[in-house]
Scaffold this active site. Sequence first.
Site, PDB file in Angstrom:
ATOM      1  N   GLU A   1      45.707  41.320  45.982  1.00 22.00           N
ATOM      2  CA  GLU A   1      45.207  41.971  47.383  1.00 22.00           C
ATOM      3  C   GLU A   1      46.475  40.822  48.437  1.00 22.00           C
ATOM      4  O   GLU A   1      45.775  40.205  49.513  1.00 22.00           O
ATOM      5  CB  GLU A   1      44.246  40.979  47.270  1.00 22.00           C
ATOM      6  CG  GLU A   1      43.265  41.964  46.799  1.00 22.00           C
ATOM      7  CD  GLU A   1      41.625  41.724  45.585  1.00 22.00           C
ATOM      8  OE1 GLU A   1      41.392  40.833  46.850  1.00 22.00           O
ATOM      9  OE2 GLU A   1      41.489  42.592  45.174  1.00 22.00           O
TER      10      GLU A   1
ATOM     11  N   HIS B   1      38.772  47.251  39.638  1.00 19.76           N
ATOM     12  CA  HIS B   1      39.021  46.770  40.498  1.00 19.76           C
ATOM     13  C   HIS B   1      40.066  45.209  40.031  1.00 19.76           C
ATOM     14  O   HIS B   1      39.572  44.782  38.380  1.00 19.76           O
ATOM     15  CB  HIS B   1      38.405  45.775  41.325  1.00 19.76           C
ATOM     16  CG  HIS B   1      37.340  46.457  42.255  1.00 19.76           C
ATOM     17  ND1 HIS B   1      37.423  46.554  43.755  1.00 19.76           N
ATOM     18  CD2 HIS B   1      37.611  48.595  42.328  1.00 19.76           C
ATOM     19  CE1 HIS B   1      37.125  47.802  44.763  1.00 19.76           C
ATOM     20  NE2 HIS B   1      37.240  48.815  43.118  1.00 19.76           N
ATOM     21  N   GLU B   2      40.929  44.668  40.722  1.00 19.58           N
ATOM     22  CA  GLU B   2      41.242  43.421  40.519  1.00 19.58           C
ATOM     23  C   GLU B   2      42.558  43.452  39.441  1.00 19.58           C
ATOM     24  O   GLU B   2      42.857  42.919  38.287  1.00 19.58           O
ATOM     25  CB  GLU B   2      41.103  41.816  39.983  1.00 19.58           C
ATOM     26  CG  GLU B   2      40.226  41.084  41.257  1.00 19.58           C
ATOM     27  CD  GLU B   2      38.606  42.059  41.732  1.00 19.58           C
ATOM     28  OE1 GLU B   2      38.317  42.552  41.051  1.00 19.58           O
ATOM     29  OE2 GLU B   2      38.429  42.284  42.508  1.00 19.58           O
TER      30      GLU B   2
ATOM     31  N   HIS C   1      28.306  49.128  37.568  1.00 18.41           N
ATOM     32  CA  HIS C   1      29.804  48.297  38.323  1.00 18.41           C
ATOM     33  C   HIS C   1      29.028  46.920  36.420  1.00 18.41           C
ATOM     34  O   HIS C   1      28.185  47.053  35.847  1.00 18.41           O
ATOM     35  CB  HIS C   1      28.143  47.463  39.470  1.00 18.41           C
ATOM     36  CG  HIS C   1      30.026  46.434  39.637  1.00 18.41           C
ATOM     37  ND1 HIS C   1      29.640  45.313  39.757  1.00 18.41           N
ATOM     38  CD2 HIS C   1      31.094  46.826  39.665  1.00 18.41           C
ATOM     39  CE1 HIS C   1      30.711  44.757  40.421  1.00 18.41           C
ATOM     40  NE2 HIS C   1      31.391  45.680  40.361  1.00 18.41           N
TER      41      HIS C   1
ATOM     42  N   GLU D   1      30.842  43.541  36.737  1.00 23.65           N
ATOM     43  CA  GLU D   1      32.205  42.734  37.250  1.00 23.65           C
ATOM     44  C   GLU D   1      32.243  41.813  35.330  1.00 23.65           C
ATOM     45  O   GLU D   1      31.108  41.229  35.361  1.00 23.65           O
ATOM     46  CB  GLU D   1      31.211  42.027  37.953  1.00 23.65           C
ATOM     47  CG  GLU D   1      31.690  40.660  38.416  1.00 23.65           C
ATOM     48  CD  GLU D   1      33.350  41.032  39.013  1.00 23.65           C
ATOM     49  OE1 GLU D   1      34.127  41.611  39.865  1.00 23.65           O
ATOM     50  OE2 GLU D   1      34.470  40.051  38.212  1.00 23.65           O
TER      51      GLU D   1
ATOM     52  N   GLU E   1      37.772  46.022  52.854  1.00 22.85           N
ATOM     53  CA  GLU E   1      36.549  45.305  52.333  1.00 22.85           C
ATOM     54  C   GLU E   1      36.948  44.329  52.672  1.00 22.85           C
ATOM     55  O   GLU E   1      36.552  43.744  53.226  1.00 22.85           O
ATOM     56  CB  GLU E   1      36.686  44.760  50.688  1.00 22.85           C
ATOM     57  CG  GLU E   1      37.778  44.334  49.853  1.00 22.85           C
ATOM     58  CD  GLU E   1      37.474  44.059  48.237  1.00 22.85           C
ATOM     59  OE1 GLU E   1      36.676  44.645  48.217  1.00 22.85           O
ATOM     60  OE2 GLU E   1      37.563  43.296  47.895  1.00 22.85           O
TER      61      GLU E   1
ATOM     62  N   GLU F   1      42.094  49.103  42.102  1.00 20.26           N
ATOM     63  CA  GLU F   1      42.336  48.741  43.203  1.00 20.26           C
ATOM     64  C   GLU F   1      43.359  48.285  43.582  1.00 20.26           C
ATOM     65  O   GLU F   1      44.040  48.602  44.208  1.00 20.26           O
ATOM     66  CB  GLU F   1      41.284  47.427  43.170  1.00 20.26           C
ATOM     67  CG  GLU F   1      40.348  47.046  45.054  1.00 20.26           C
ATOM     68  CD  GLU F   1      40.186  45.471  44.939  1.00 20.26           C
ATOM     69  OE1 GLU F   1      39.731  45.324  46.160  1.00 20.26           O
ATOM     70  OE2 GLU F   1      39.922  44.544  44.209  1.00 20.26           O
TER      71      GLU F   1
HETATM   72  C1  NOJ Z   1      35.567  42.146  44.156  1.00 19.31           C
HETATM   73  C2  NOJ Z   1      35.515  43.767  44.580  1.00 19.31           C
HETATM   74  O1  NOJ Z   1      36.927  44.447  44.908  1.00 19.31           O
HETATM   75  C3  NOJ Z   1      34.722  44.055  45.217  1.00 19.31           C
HETATM   76  O2  NOJ Z   1      34.297  45.334  45.201  1.00 19.31           O
HETATM   77  C4  NOJ Z   1      33.112  43.776  44.550  1.00 19.31           C
HETATM   78  O3  NOJ Z   1      32.415  44.221  45.421  1.00 19.31           O
HETATM   79  C5  NOJ Z   1      32.997  42.498  44.045  1.00 19.31           C
HETATM   80  N1  NOJ Z   1      34.693  41.712  43.275  1.00 19.31           N
HETATM   81  C6  NOJ Z   1      32.196  42.010  43.140  1.00 19.31           C
HETATM   82  O4  NOJ Z   1      32.586  42.748  42.075  1.00 19.31           O
HETATM   83 CA    CA Z   2      39.073  42.802  44.650  1.00 19.68          CA
END
Ligand code: NOJ
Ligand code: CA
Length: 700
Positions: A173, A482-483, A412, A414, A507, A501
């Site tokens: 990033e 993501h990540e 989602h 995370e 963002e 991502e």
């Molecule tokens: C980083 C992600 O790129 C983002 O899209 C997400 O909202 C946050 N992490 C929380 O998970």
């Molecule tokens: Ca991210």
Amino acid sequence: MQNPIFVLLLAASLRAVAQSPTPLTARLDKVSVTFALGANGQPSYTIAYGQKPVVQPSRLGLVFQDGQGFDGALTLTGSEVKDVDETWQPVWGEVKNIRNHYQQLTVHLRQKAAPGRRMDVVFRVFADGVGFRYEFPRQQALGNFVVMDELTEFALPADHQAFWIPGDYDTNEYLYTKSRLSAVDNSAQVKSSTEIAVRVAPDAQAVATPLMLKADNGLYINIHEAAQVNYPAMQLHVDRASHRLTARLVPDAVGSKAFLHAPAITPWRTVIISDKATDILASKLILNLNEPSKLTNTDWIKPMKFVGVWWEMQVGKSDWKYANSLDTLDAKGQLIPTGRHGANTANVKRYIDFAAQHHLGGVLVEGWNTGWEDWFGNWKENVFDFVTPYPDFNVQEIRDYAKAKGVQMIMHNETSGAATNYEQHLDTAYAFMNKYGYPAVKTGYVGRIIPRGEHHDGQWMSNHFVRVAEMAAKHHVSVDMHESVRPTGLSRTYPNWMASEAGRGNEYNAFSIGSPPEHETIMPFTRFVGGPMDYTPGIFKLKNYEPTGKRQMHTTLAKQLALYVTLYSPLQMAADLPENYNEHLDAFKFIEDVPVDWDDTRIVAAEPGDYLTTARKAKGKDEWYLGSITDENARQQPVKLNFLTPGRRYQATIYADAKDADWQKNPAAYQITKQVVTSKSALKLQLAPGGGAAVSFKPL
Ligand code: NOJ
Ligand code: CA
């Protein structure tokens, strides 16, 4: 008198013969690769494009932990050449048919010294570049082995312009720097933020791939890899004086690079080459080097657009977490709500209504499940269980409401970097998605990987991402990671792995200085070379969207529309809030209309860092869409409409920057005009500074 040039040539060829008894070449059109074994038994290769050298003699090989790798003297025991020309159809993508046309050279090598292990190097030469990899056949002398280093080099003949980001073990990033290779120095940029919590690779001359290069002789060159499975990501160490790039593998917790067992293969090292920038974007070399789909039934995989309870958290309007703390409870022993929790049932229904009204397929909701009070940067293993909703998120009611409205919910997950915790919960997490009708999940790995020691881009996490894609496929769920490690075309093999991502998305304009207008003209040449990105375009409120009032988008509104065409993803977010879209519903029509799956793609004009214009034909329909973007400079972009079906009239709807538009001063100024066009027509698009244009073409 003898011709001195002749003498020189003779000497050169004699030297080549002396060094390499059997130089072997494969070629297709202008691209050729030559393999040679030096007198010392050291393998090397070169790549040329016509008469132009692209990679000068460069080393091949690997160092093993047991000291008996392929870094010593080797003998050539045989070689084969074969030609392949086939066409295949991706499950979704930028084009309907992909031609896979290459000449393959396989060289069989054996160590001169005991134990005489065997290794093959396989080269595939395409009309637009080369891929090569190491293969370790099944053999007595090689069982388990640990790769400590890959010796692959890319010796570049000159000090090219490079578009690069630092070679960080945990994140991609970053903003891109444009510099000569001789000026690569990442020491001022490497991340130290607690958000990403990376341990920065201590090599100021390391860059990530895809690495985009532009040579003074007119060649565009992109170096990356394909099919990165069971192996760490490759970064490149740049020798600033010689322009020699050396593979640098992301290490594991103890500094090893890869644990393998023969038979084994490495990812393909890729070099895409053309004298036209547009060809780099049109290349299918990386997809072609990946294995065909492992999923036999793919009917359930559906590209779609979506909105989400997301940007409102990014800009601080609401929060992921339900309570401020897990330690303070009310009289009944319950968490005390902050009143700022975004993922509440009423708010989610608002997004479902908007999606239904505007024919968007899905709604993503972040912060719906317990754990967010505690998730950030504290290295806790069991913060999330992926199945327990907060008290104000009624999962059943939301399922029924969405179903009644014909909208699909996007899950989602995370993980806060706790990848092993996620693996333990995969089964229940995906069964939960099935129960509540979620066909897709966005995963995330913010922070350090827990248990500590592994890196996002190392071998262990590469395998984790594949395991997640496989588990998701079993449950008929598509994934947006993501990540994650940056993509290398694995969506061909796992078509439910629709996006990642792994780059600096839109963002960043919410919580940082953002990304300058040139960013989106570089991304297609770098991050997107490996596959689709969840970039989250479509921000319409371009200023004053967050409490500090300091941030602003670095584009005009029309450019946000154009990104739906120039940045390809089969899962594409309309990232802004419904209330902000309601202010500009005429412009939102383009987002409503634009497809996420295509029959054909034409890169009309492109220059990394400057501009890009892309036209695409909708899947199964004679409708075309065009996106044109520029960097900080205003530009006029002529477009010949010769891609339209001859003899047919189309209604073109042009969403353009207004005359006085400017990303800084007047970003929301746009104008929408209509025009009847044919394949003989041409458009002259006026792009504002930081601007763009989006056009739909529908047959009349
Ligand atoms: C980083 C992600 O790129 C983002 O899209 C997400 O909202 C946050 N992490 C929380 O998970
Ligand atoms: Ca991210």
